[in-house]
Design a protein around this motif. Structure first.
Motif, mmCIF file in Angstrom:
data_model
loop_
_atom_site.group_PDB
_atom_site.id
_atom_site.type_symbol
_atom_site.label_atom_id
_atom_site.label_comp_id
_atom_site.label_asym_id
_atom_site.label_seq_id
_atom_site.Cartn_x
_atom_site.Cartn_y
_atom_site.Cartn_z
ATOM 1 N N LEU A 171 -35.676 45.196 129.545
ATOM 2 C CA LEU A 171 -36.448 45.606 128.363
ATOM 3 C C LEU A 171 -36.589 44.449 127.372
ATOM 4 O O LEU A 171 -37.669 44.222 126.806
ATOM 5 C CB LEU A 171 -35.742 46.790 127.706
ATOM 6 N N PHE A 172 -35.478 43.719 127.168
ATOM 7 C CA PHE A 172 -35.537 42.555 126.282
ATOM 8 C C PHE A 172 -36.527 41.528 126.836
ATOM 9 O O PHE A 172 -37.339 40.967 126.105
ATOM 10 C CB PHE A 172 -34.146 41.914 126.136
ATOM 11 N N ALA A 173 -36.466 41.307 128.174
ATOM 12 C CA ALA A 173 -37.341 40.316 128.806
ATOM 13 C C ALA A 173 -38.802 40.733 128.682
ATOM 14 O O ALA A 173 -39.679 39.912 128.359
ATOM 15 C CB ALA A 173 -36.944 40.152 130.276
ATOM 16 N N GLU A 174 -39.046 42.022 128.895
ATOM 17 C CA GLU A 174 -40.415 42.541 128.844
ATOM 18 C C GLU A 174 -41.068 42.245 127.495
ATOM 19 O O GLU A 174 -42.252 41.923 127.419
ATOM 20 C CB GLU A 174 -40.372 44.051 129.104
ATOM 21 N N HIS A 175 -40.277 42.374 126.419
ATOM 22 C CA HIS A 175 -40.830 42.165 125.085
ATOM 23 C C HIS A 175 -40.590 40.745 124.570
ATOM 24 O O HIS A 175 -40.893 40.454 123.411
ATOM 25 C CB HIS A 175 -40.255 43.179 124.109
ATOM 26 N N GLY A 176 -40.021 39.887 125.441
ATOM 27 C CA GLY A 176 -39.805 38.495 125.051
ATOM 28 C C GLY A 176 -38.847 38.342 123.881
ATOM 29 O O GLY A 176 -39.033 37.475 123.027
ATOM 30 N N VAL A 177 -37.842 39.208 123.813
ATOM 31 C CA VAL A 177 -36.870 39.138 122.718
ATOM 32 C C VAL A 177 -35.554 38.595 123.268
ATOM 33 O O VAL A 177 -35.083 39.036 124.320
ATOM 34 C CB VAL A 177 -36.668 40.532 122.086
ATOM 35 N N ASP A 178 -34.955 37.625 122.537
ATOM 36 C CA ASP A 178 -33.672 37.070 122.972
ATOM 37 C C ASP A 178 -32.560 38.090 122.779
ATOM 38 O O ASP A 178 -32.538 38.823 121.784
ATOM 39 C CB ASP A 178 -33.337 35.815 122.151
ATOM 40 N N VAL A 179 -31.614 38.101 123.722
ATOM 41 C CA VAL A 179 -30.471 39.007 123.623
ATOM 42 C C VAL A 179 -29.527 38.486 122.539
ATOM 43 O O VAL A 179 -29.134 37.322 122.569
ATOM 44 C CB VAL A 179 -29.744 39.093 124.983
ATOM 45 N N PRO A 180 -29.171 39.324 121.578
ATOM 46 C CA PRO A 180 -28.337 38.856 120.468
ATOM 47 C C PRO A 180 -26.895 38.619 120.878
ATOM 48 O O PRO A 180 -26.404 39.227 121.835
ATOM 49 C CB PRO A 180 -28.419 40.006 119.459
ATOM 50 N N THR A 181 -26.215 37.731 120.159
ATOM 51 C CA THR A 181 -24.778 37.538 120.368
ATOM 52 C C THR A 181 -24.004 37.790 119.068
ATOM 53 O O THR A 181 -22.790 37.927 119.089
ATOM 54 C CB THR A 181 -24.467 36.108 120.850
ATOM 55 N N THR A 182 -24.713 37.805 117.943
ATOM 56 C CA THR A 182 -24.050 38.118 116.667
ATOM 57 C C THR A 182 -24.775 39.306 116.031
ATOM 58 O O THR A 182 -25.880 39.663 116.430
ATOM 59 C CB THR A 182 -24.130 36.944 115.674
ATOM 60 N N TRP A 183 -24.147 39.883 115.017
ATOM 61 C CA TRP A 183 -24.752 41.026 114.327
ATOM 62 C C TRP A 183 -26.042 40.614 113.608
ATOM 63 O O TRP A 183 -26.993 41.402 113.545
ATOM 64 C CB TRP A 183 -23.757 41.650 113.348
ATOM 65 N N ASP A 184 -26.074 39.398 113.066
ATOM 66 C CA ASP A 184 -27.302 38.934 112.406
ATOM 67 C C ASP A 184 -28.451 38.879 113.406
ATOM 68 O O ASP A 184 -29.563 39.334 113.126
ATOM 69 C CB ASP A 184 -27.086 37.557 111.784
ATOM 70 N N GLU A 185 -28.150 38.326 114.586
ATOM 71 C CA GLU A 185 -29.178 38.261 115.627
ATOM 72 C C GLU A 185 -29.593 39.657 116.082
ATOM 73 O O GLU A 185 -30.731 39.897 116.450
ATOM 74 C CB GLU A 185 -28.661 37.456 116.829
ATOM 75 N N TYR A 186 -28.616 40.572 116.055
ATOM 76 C CA TYR A 186 -28.882 41.963 116.454
ATOM 77 C C TYR A 186 -29.963 42.569 115.563
ATOM 78 O O TYR A 186 -30.902 43.213 116.036
ATOM 79 C CB TYR A 186 -27.575 42.749 116.338
ATOM 80 N N LYS A 195 -41.299 45.691 116.499
ATOM 81 C CA LYS A 195 -42.631 45.130 116.304
ATOM 82 C C LYS A 195 -43.417 45.151 117.622
ATOM 83 O O LYS A 195 -44.603 45.482 117.661
ATOM 84 C CB LYS A 195 -42.495 43.686 115.808
ATOM 85 N N ALA A 196 -42.701 44.832 118.709
ATOM 86 C CA ALA A 196 -43.351 44.803 120.023
ATOM 87 C C ALA A 196 -43.717 46.203 120.489
ATOM 88 O O ALA A 196 -44.776 46.410 121.095
ATOM 89 C CB ALA A 196 -42.437 44.123 121.037
ATOM 90 N N ASP A 197 -42.847 47.165 120.232
ATOM 91 C CA ASP A 197 -43.108 48.548 120.636
ATOM 92 C C ASP A 197 -42.393 49.470 119.648
ATOM 93 O O ASP A 197 -41.169 49.566 119.656
ATOM 94 C CB ASP A 197 -42.587 48.780 122.061
ATOM 95 N N PRO A 198 -43.159 50.149 118.793
ATOM 96 C CA PRO A 198 -42.543 50.976 117.739
ATOM 97 C C PRO A 198 -41.635 52.085 118.272
ATOM 98 O O PRO A 198 -40.795 52.595 117.538
ATOM 99 C CB PRO A 198 -43.750 51.600 117.024
ATOM 100 N N ASP A 199 -41.812 52.449 119.546
ATOM 101 C CA ASP A 199 -40.977 53.521 120.092
ATOM 102 C C ASP A 199 -39.600 53.040 120.532
ATOM 103 O O ASP A 199 -38.700 53.849 120.763
ATOM 104 C CB ASP A 199 -41.668 54.161 121.303
ATOM 105 N N VAL A 200 -39.450 51.709 120.688
ATOM 106 C CA VAL A 200 -38.185 51.180 121.200
ATOM 107 C C VAL A 200 -37.213 50.927 120.051
ATOM 108 O O VAL A 200 -37.589 50.434 118.999
ATOM 109 C CB VAL A 200 -38.435 49.876 121.990
ATOM 110 N N CYS A 201 -35.946 51.318 120.263
ATOM 111 C CA CYS A 201 -34.901 51.026 119.281
ATOM 112 C C CYS A 201 -33.870 50.137 119.959
ATOM 113 O O CYS A 201 -33.565 50.334 121.131
ATOM 114 C CB CYS A 201 -34.174 52.278 118.832
ATOM 115 N N ILE A 202 -33.305 49.212 119.214
ATOM 116 C CA ILE A 202 -32.286 48.361 119.810
ATOM 117 C C ILE A 202 -31.012 49.157 120.055
ATOM 118 O O ILE A 202 -30.243 48.845 120.952
ATOM 119 C CB ILE A 202 -32.010 47.108 118.943
ATOM 120 N N GLY A 203 -30.817 50.203 119.288
ATOM 121 C CA GLY A 203 -29.631 51.029 119.496
ATOM 122 C C GLY A 203 -29.855 52.414 118.937
ATOM 123 O O GLY A 203 -30.921 52.709 118.394
ATOM 124 N N ASN A 204 -28.853 53.270 119.092
ATOM 125 C CA ASN A 204 -28.939 54.601 118.503
ATOM 126 C C ASN A 204 -27.632 54.873 117.795
ATOM 127 O O ASN A 204 -26.574 54.434 118.249
ATOM 128 C CB ASN A 204 -29.143 55.669 119.575
#
Lengths: 447, 304
Positions: A171-186, A195-204
């Motif tokens: 999913l990260f690759a599909e939207h060209g988003v780097d996988v975070p390693t810190t909370w700021d990056e998260y 921004k890439a897909d309004p329906d997608v959430c990084i977490g719940n």
């Protein structure tokens, strides 16, 4: 024992229903309630050889196979396995059985965070009397620390839950988003995904108290200190505030789905790629493999997100098994417990289907570390999970009434998820409620 | 007894009196035993419990009436109690009005498929409350439920059953769905008791349907309406299943003291405060009984 039960039941006045079950409570009580009834390893072994019946309450999925292996090793012992379906139901049933003085199991699964709740009122057997002090070296320091508080040993660790960052790589690759390693990056990655897909959430998250306390632990917070009846609560200490400041930014960014965990909606959202990542304890792989089949091959596991690049971790979940003080067949229970959480046979069975053990030997075995998971695209997931166990911050303690505290979390801190308050104010309200409750329960609570 | 002629009345202190009372006792005893066990014993036990305090440290102590004093100044208790009173004031009249209209419609004889309507309205009552709450809980979901589909269709957020200010309405909708049929049946059976001659007489006098409804049918169901109201008051004060199930879906919107019953449940099963929970239950029971009794008194006075 029987008279004691009878008196309680009559006092309960619940009439026929209880009186009927009394007939079933004539069982052996060679090692009745209270302390001072220890036994040596030889005596325990002799009791197992002689045999009898014992009752084991658990919600561990591997329990059935473990019990079968135990009964093969000790054919004279008959284990009555009761599936209590989950921690909350389990604790409630245990509390009721102990209060009624009837139907108390001989061995019962208890989460680390709930051990004190049963230990303080004297409802658990101190296993020191059975020579369990010698077993310390078998377990990781954090799990042993969790079962040995207040000058006793109240259970044996079954598993542990050092956290890790589970993410849907595809999913990260599909939207060209780097996988975070810190909370700021998260937070940044969460915004990019939205921004890439309004329906997608990084977490719940809808305010899971267990997750919140684990994340406070990870941030270096030590809001709860318990030493017998002395309890200190400070939900504004440095570490807790560090978490609250960071997580407030997560909430304000609007990047989380408000889907509660463990619901049908949640599993659906994990399967259809609505939720891109999740923070789980090391028990997580089994959950994804079992309940998120559509994610096979897509998910990966990374070390826990850090604050500044320095690896830092905490535990989430994890259980021990304990022997209640009122267990009718205590000696058998102690013997079964020892076999259950120390023998290779039992632990191998536990690990065969995704269990993450608490024993050092198994955690460090080459076979375990080298295991390449097909579900996680051939990743050697245990290397990541075991390495994460080394970064767990030491010294964390739960409240002696953690399950109640978690119950009222939504009333107070949870309001921050609705935007009705801030995390900082919510934590202050949670603290006030807990100080009141602790004081009402007879603790000396300082803030 | 007073209707009996004096001649057949047994002599005071005679043998017959003794025999009658012994036989009577024999008939009454089985009921009294059951009554004592399932009604008196739990109440007495709750009253007994409410005089103690349970502590993780220090165990259980006798505290007299301290728990009662605490309930009366407990903001969580009153918050929940006021919420169910608000619920009662809005939901019960709506539900009973729908039930009354349905009963009159079915009784009018002008409805095609009368039986189908009757069974259809009653059917939700046969669905267990927990199942009903789960079903509606899913339908209310904006993501996977009916609400989501309707909002998609409308193109904007037409419905928001899980918004904070709509939640009590959403719960009211579930309860109404569940109990309209039940109340309709109570009212309908009262209408069935009206003798047909009354209608014939009204027809001869030239009364139209609305006059018949106003002057015959409504007075005829008044007693049943009072009973239905009393049942509904009790049901509202005991509100538990619906909010408790929805809490799993929207945990932050429904607090652990949302209704007095949820509060008592939390105190007892999560908080190790069985005694205080018993006190909450007793106080709420007394309030419920008081209000139900007032409504019944008022309803019956009008009736006579």
């Amino acid at each position: 024992m029987k008279n004691h039960t009878m008196r309680r039941a009559l006092a309960a006045g619940a009439g026929l229903a209880l009186a009927g079950t009394l007939a079933a409570c004539g069982g052996g009580s060679e090692a009745g309630g209270g302390g001072g009834d220890g036994a040596s390893a030889d005596e325990i072994e002799a009791a197992l050889q002689e045999g009898g019946e014992l009752t084991y309450w658990t919600w561990t999925p591997q329990a059935e196979k473990q019990v079968a292996a135990f009964e093969a090793a000790y054919p004279n012992v008959d284990v009555n396995l009761v599936d209590t379906s989950g921690a909350a139901d389990n604790n409630q049933a245990l509390q009721n059985a102990i209060a009624a003085g009837d139907g108390v199991p001989d061995v019962v699964q208890i989460e680390y965070q709930s051990l004190l709740q049963f230990q303080l009122p004297g409802q658990l057997t101190d296993l020191t009397e059975f020579g369990f002090g010698d077993l310390e070296d078998l377990y990781t320091p954090s799990t042993w620390g969790a079962v040995s508080q207040n000058d006793g040993i109240w259970g044996l660790p079954q598993d542990s839950g050092p956290m890790a960052f589970f993410y849907n790589e595809a999913l990260f690759a599909e939207h060209g988003v780097d996988v975070p390693t810190t909370w700021d990056e998260y937070i940044e990655a969460g915004k990019a995904l939205k921004k890439a897909d309004p329906d997608v959430c990084i977490g719940n998250d809808t305010g899971d108290a267990g997750l919140a306390t684990s994340l406070i632990w990870q941030a270096g917070g030590q809001p709860f200190r318990a030493e017998g009846e002395q309890v200190t609560i400070d939900l504004a200490d440095e570490g807790t505030t560090r978490w609250a400041d960071m997580y407030q930014r997560v909430l304000d960014a609007g990047i989380l789905c408000d889907i509660p965990g463990w619901t049908d909606e949640w599993f659906a959202a994990l399967n259809d790629g609505t939720i891109a990542s999740i923070t789980f304890g090391a028990w997580g792989p089994g959950i994804l493999e079992g309940s998120v089949p559509d994610g096979a091959g897509d998910w990966r596991i990374a070390p826990m997100l850090s604050y500044d690049g320095t690896p830092v971790n905490a535990e989430n979940g994890g259980s021990s098994e304990a022997v209640p003080a009122d267990a009718p067949n205590k000696l058998l229970g102690v013997g079964f417990l020892k076999w259950l959480n120390t023998s290779d046979e039992s632990i191998d069975e536990f690990m065969a289907t995704g269990g993450f053990p608490a024993t050092v030997k198994q955690l460090e075995s080459d076979e375990f570390l080298g295991y390449e998971s097909e579900y996680f695209g051939g990743q050697a997931i245990n290397e990541v999970l075991v390495a994460g166990a080394d970064d767990v911050v030491e010294g964390w303690q739960y409240l002696p009434w953690q399950s109640y505290a978690n119950g009222i979390f939504a009333d107070t801190v949870g309001q921050a998820w609705l935007g009705e308050t801030t995390l900082a104010d919510g934590l202050a309200a949670w603290q006030a409620e807990n100080v009141k409750y602790g004081t009402d329960q007879g603790f000396t609570v300082t803030e | 007894m007073s209707a009996l002629p004096p001649a057949t009345r047994p002599r005071p202190g005679g043998r017959l009196t003794a025999r009658v009372s012994r036989a009577g006792a024999g008939f009454v005893t089985p009921f009294l035993i059951a009554f004592a066990l399932v009604f008196i014993a739990p109440l007495a036990y709750s009253l007994y419990l409410s005089l103690f305090r349970n502590q993780l440290v220090g165990g259980t102590q006798f505290v007299g009436l301290d728990n009662y004093a605490a309930v009366f100044v407990d903001p969580k208790f009153w918050d929940g109690a006021l919420r169910v009173m608000l619920f009662l004031a809005v939901q019960v009249p709506i539900m009973l009005a729908i039930a009354l209209v349905a009963a009159l419609a079915i009784d009018s004889g002008r409805l095609h498929g009368r039986r189908l309507f009757r069974i259809g309205l009653f059917l939700p009552y046969a669905v267990p409350g927990v199942v009903a709450a789960m079903m509606w809980g899913f339908m209310y979901s904006d993501r996977i439920g009916l609400t989501g589909s309707l909002n998609d269709l409308a193109g904007f957020d037409l419905l928001a059953p899980y918004a904070k200010h709509w939640l009590l309405v959403s719960i009211g909708n579930i309860v109404t769905w569940e109990f309209v049929g039940y109340n309709m049946l109570i009212l309908y059976s009262a209408l069935k008791n009206v003798p047909t001659e009354t209608y014939e007489a009204a027809a001869i006098d030239g009364a139209d349907q609305f006059r018949i409804v106003r002057h015959i049918k409504l007075p005829a169901v008044r007693g049943a309406l009072v009973i239905a109201t009393v049942f509904s008051i009790i049901g509202s004060f005991q509100l538990f299943n619906e909010p408790q199930i929805l809490k799993g879906l929207v945990p932050n919107l429904i607090s652990t003291s949302y209704t007095p019953n949820i509060y008592a449940y939390t105190l007892s099963f999560q908080g190790n405060q069985v005694s205080y929970a018993a006190t909450v239950a007793i106080v709420m029971g007394v309030i419920t009984a008081g209000i139900a009794y007032l409504v019944q008194l008022r309803g019956m006075r009008r009736d006579s």
